[in-house]
Design an enzyme around this catalytic site. Structure first.
Site, mmCIF file in Angstrom:
data_model
loop_
_atom_site.group_PDB
_atom_site.id
_atom_site.type_symbol
_atom_site.label_atom_id
_atom_site.label_comp_id
_atom_site.label_asym_id
_atom_site.label_seq_id
_atom_site.Cartn_x
_atom_site.Cartn_y
_atom_site.Cartn_z
ATOM 1 N N ASP A 53 31.700 28.109 28.873
ATOM 2 C CA ASP A 53 31.041 27.347 29.679
ATOM 3 C C ASP A 53 32.252 26.613 30.431
ATOM 4 O O ASP A 53 33.541 26.428 30.012
ATOM 5 C CB ASP A 53 30.505 26.189 28.838
ATOM 6 C CG ASP A 53 29.234 25.386 29.710
ATOM 7 O OD1 ASP A 53 29.925 24.511 30.568
ATOM 8 O OD2 ASP A 53 28.316 25.236 29.338
ATOM 9 N N GLU A 111 20.066 25.853 36.323
ATOM 10 C CA GLU A 111 19.090 26.458 37.272
ATOM 11 C C GLU A 111 19.254 25.952 38.507
ATOM 12 O O GLU A 111 18.534 25.195 39.163
ATOM 13 C CB GLU A 111 17.700 26.211 36.681
ATOM 14 C CG GLU A 111 16.514 26.691 37.511
ATOM 15 C CD GLU A 111 16.140 28.254 37.138
ATOM 16 O OE1 GLU A 111 17.237 28.972 36.703
ATOM 17 O OE2 GLU A 111 15.155 28.687 37.417
ATOM 18 N N SER A 138 14.507 30.380 34.958
ATOM 19 C CA SER A 138 13.083 29.922 34.576
ATOM 20 C C SER A 138 12.353 30.271 35.697
ATOM 21 O O SER A 138 10.929 30.606 35.647
ATOM 22 C CB SER A 138 13.215 28.325 34.544
ATOM 23 O OG SER A 138 13.855 27.850 33.433
ATOM 24 N N HIS A 159 14.459 36.207 29.985
ATOM 25 C CA HIS A 159 13.832 34.928 29.921
ATOM 26 C C HIS A 159 13.480 34.575 28.451
ATOM 27 O O HIS A 159 12.490 35.036 28.001
ATOM 28 C CB HIS A 159 12.364 34.676 30.793
ATOM 29 C CG HIS A 159 12.063 33.395 30.896
ATOM 30 N ND1 HIS A 159 10.725 33.161 31.080
ATOM 31 C CD2 HIS A 159 12.618 32.032 30.837
ATOM 32 C CE1 HIS A 159 10.461 31.817 31.113
ATOM 33 N NE2 HIS A 159 11.731 31.263 30.824
ATOM 34 N N ASN A 209 6.329 31.109 33.738
ATOM 35 C CA ASN A 209 6.545 29.736 34.487
ATOM 36 C C ASN A 209 5.984 29.684 35.831
ATOM 37 O O ASN A 209 5.757 28.597 36.175
ATOM 38 C CB ASN A 209 8.136 29.653 34.877
ATOM 39 C CG ASN A 209 8.765 28.951 33.452
ATOM 40 O OD1 ASN A 209 8.193 28.535 32.547
ATOM 41 N ND2 ASN A 209 10.127 29.300 33.266
HETATM 42 P P1 NAD Z 1 21.579 23.127 30.630
HETATM 43 O O1 NAD Z 1 21.733 22.029 32.069
HETATM 44 O O2 NAD Z 1 21.223 22.419 29.616
HETATM 45 O O3 NAD Z 1 22.880 23.860 30.543
HETATM 46 C C1 NAD Z 1 23.525 24.383 31.696
HETATM 47 C C2 NAD Z 1 25.109 24.620 31.317
HETATM 48 O O4 NAD Z 1 25.750 25.425 32.165
HETATM 49 C C3 NAD Z 1 25.814 23.607 31.194
HETATM 50 O O5 NAD Z 1 26.490 23.393 29.796
HETATM 51 C C4 NAD Z 1 26.886 23.525 32.243
HETATM 52 O O6 NAD Z 1 28.118 22.944 31.974
HETATM 53 C C5 NAD Z 1 27.039 25.035 32.367
HETATM 54 N N1 NAD Z 1 27.400 25.363 33.673
HETATM 55 C C6 NAD Z 1 27.485 25.125 34.681
HETATM 56 N N2 NAD Z 1 28.070 25.666 35.775
HETATM 57 C C7 NAD Z 1 28.935 26.647 34.960
HETATM 58 C C8 NAD Z 1 29.556 27.799 35.264
HETATM 59 N N3 NAD Z 1 30.013 28.125 36.558
HETATM 60 N N4 NAD Z 1 30.124 28.350 34.253
HETATM 61 C C9 NAD Z 1 29.640 28.591 33.101
HETATM 62 N N5 NAD Z 1 28.809 27.305 32.763
HETATM 63 C C10 NAD Z 1 28.127 26.606 33.544
HETATM 64 O O7 NAD Z 1 20.501 24.134 31.345
HETATM 65 P P2 NAD Z 1 19.687 24.979 30.188
HETATM 66 O O8 NAD Z 1 18.314 24.279 29.943
HETATM 67 O O9 NAD Z 1 20.428 25.569 29.207
HETATM 68 O O10 NAD Z 1 19.168 26.301 31.420
HETATM 69 C C11 NAD Z 1 20.042 27.413 31.486
HETATM 70 C C12 NAD Z 1 19.157 28.342 32.280
HETATM 71 O O11 NAD Z 1 18.182 28.837 31.204
HETATM 72 C C13 NAD Z 1 18.620 27.977 33.447
HETATM 73 O O12 NAD Z 1 18.754 28.939 34.328
HETATM 74 C C14 NAD Z 1 17.116 27.744 33.011
HETATM 75 O O13 NAD Z 1 16.164 27.761 33.990
HETATM 76 C C15 NAD Z 1 16.935 28.819 32.069
HETATM 77 N N6 NAD Z 1 16.083 28.654 30.902
HETATM 78 C C16 NAD Z 1 15.899 26.963 30.551
HETATM 79 C C17 NAD Z 1 14.669 26.975 29.441
HETATM 80 C C18 NAD Z 1 14.641 25.642 28.655
HETATM 81 O O14 NAD Z 1 13.781 25.491 28.270
HETATM 82 N N7 NAD Z 1 15.518 24.723 29.194
HETATM 83 C C19 NAD Z 1 13.935 28.068 29.022
HETATM 84 C C20 NAD Z 1 14.219 29.455 29.656
HETATM 85 C C21 NAD Z 1 15.283 29.484 30.695
#
Ligand code: NAD
Length: 304
Positions: A53, A111, A138, A159, A209
């Site tokens: 991260d 996202e 998503s 996903h 989704n």
């Molecule tokens: P989140 O906001 O909780 O976490 C995102 C993380 O990415 C953060 O810790 C941020 O610091 C990090 N980040 C940002 N830029 C970065 C980079 N250049 N390199 C490395 N890390 C970086 O988001 P999330 O809910 O964990 O979602 C992540 C992905 O998973 C999204 O695409 C989302 O659509 C997908 N997703 C989410 C869910 C859910 O329920 N939250 C479910 C399935 C898929």
């Protein structure tokens, strides 16, 4: 298509299974809500994890949350993982170079197209030739993400549902150029974690989704219109439809910022007004009320 006389029809599948069995370490990019759970999921399956991260704070919080989840597993999941061994399999780092040796990557960054667009050229340059990139998004079409790389055949949608350590099935998305081998390798790798895969074709929002975000958005309109309180909306889904969770608690679990980003992707891609994000949802996001992860969204959560 002609079949070779030298190989049985399953030879390709067996080879891909073997390739999946040989993957010793997986890269998990992004240590937010999803990256934490995905790291834990692979580590519990005995696979080494490199969790990357850009935020040191996110990495620290990820380590602490995984520790807590492992400690609580006997209560929440009815089994006692080997806490020390699982935790020791995960390396947390802000150095992308640590991904140069991994056999597979699951990317879970924010996202947001601008963020994803920065990450993929890096992964493409650093990861080994054979490494398949799994996109955990998503709603963003996998084919578009694959276009950020020079390995579109080795980019596949993974996903994974939240919370990753507890969910038994993964929606695997075949991008327009994704090879059959990459899809099989992906489902074989997930099988090592005890997960089933449902493979679908590429369209914004995939199956889950495209339906779920509309439901959540319409539930937000119900609140905006004053039709019912959040707890009554969710009660109706739980008690009348027997859903485990109502749409608003689900939105809080996903993260309202992620829900909003996903709706914007669907709206932009389909150019269909039915996906327009509910203004009340946007207001909650503007107010910093992103759901469980910030302590409040449609509902309040005790900060932990
Ligand atoms: P989140 O906001 O909780 O976490 C995102 C993380 O990415 C953060 O810790 C941020 O610091 C990090 N980040 C940002 N830029 C970065 C980079 N250049 N390199 C490395 N890390 C970086 O988001 P999330 O809910 O964990 O979602 C992540 C992905 O998973 C999204 O695409 C989302 O659509 C997908 N997703 C989410 C869910 C859910 O329920 N939250 C479910 C399935 C898929």
């Amino acid at each position: 298509m002609l079949e070779s006389h030298h190989h049985g029809p399953d030879d390709g599948r067996e080879q891909t299974d073997l390739a999946a069995a040989r993957i010793r370490s997986v890269g998990v990019v992004g240590a937010g809500t999803m990256g934490r759970g995905v790291s834990q999921m692979f580590a519990e399956a005995g696979i080494d994890v490199v969790c990357v991260d850009v935020s040191e704070q996110a990495l620290r919080a990820a380590r602490a949350e995984i520790d807590r989840n492992l400690r609580l597993a006997p209560l929440t999941r009815g089994f006692r993982p080997d806490h020390a061994a699982v935790a020791a399999r995960i390396e947390f780092t802000s150095d992308y170079q640590a991904l140069s040796q991994v056999g597979y990557v699951v990317e879970n960054v924010t996202e947001n197209w601008t963020v994803k667009a920065q990450v993929y050229p890096l992964l493409d340059a650093i990861c080994g030739e054979e490494c398949v990139l799994g996109v955990n998004t998503s709603a963003i079409p996998i084919t578009r993400v694959a276009g950020l790389t020079g390995r579109a055949d080795r980019v596949v949608g993974t996903h994974i549902m939240n919370p990753a350590p507890m969910m038994p099935t993964v929606e695997v998305i075949r991008g327009h150029l994704t090879s059959a081998e990459s899809v099989t390798l992906t489902s074989s790798l997930f099988a090592r974690t005890g997960r089933r895969s449902v493979v679908v074709n590429d369209m914004p929002g995939f199956v889950t989704n495209r339906v779920m975000m509309l439901t959540v958005n319409e539930a937000a309109f119900l609140i905006q219109d004053g039709v019912a309180t959040p707890s009554d909306v969710d009660r109706l889904f739980r008690e009348c439809f027997n859903h485990k969770m109502g749409p608003l608690a689900t939105a809080d679990l996903i993260g309202l910022d992620t829900v909003l980003f996903s709706l914007e992707v669907l709206y932009e891609d389909f150019k269909d007004p039915k996906y327009r994000p509910c203004p009340y949802l946007r207001r909650l996001v503007d107010a910093g009320l992103h759901g469980r992860k910030t302590g409040a969204g449609f509902f309040d959560y005790e900060t932990i």
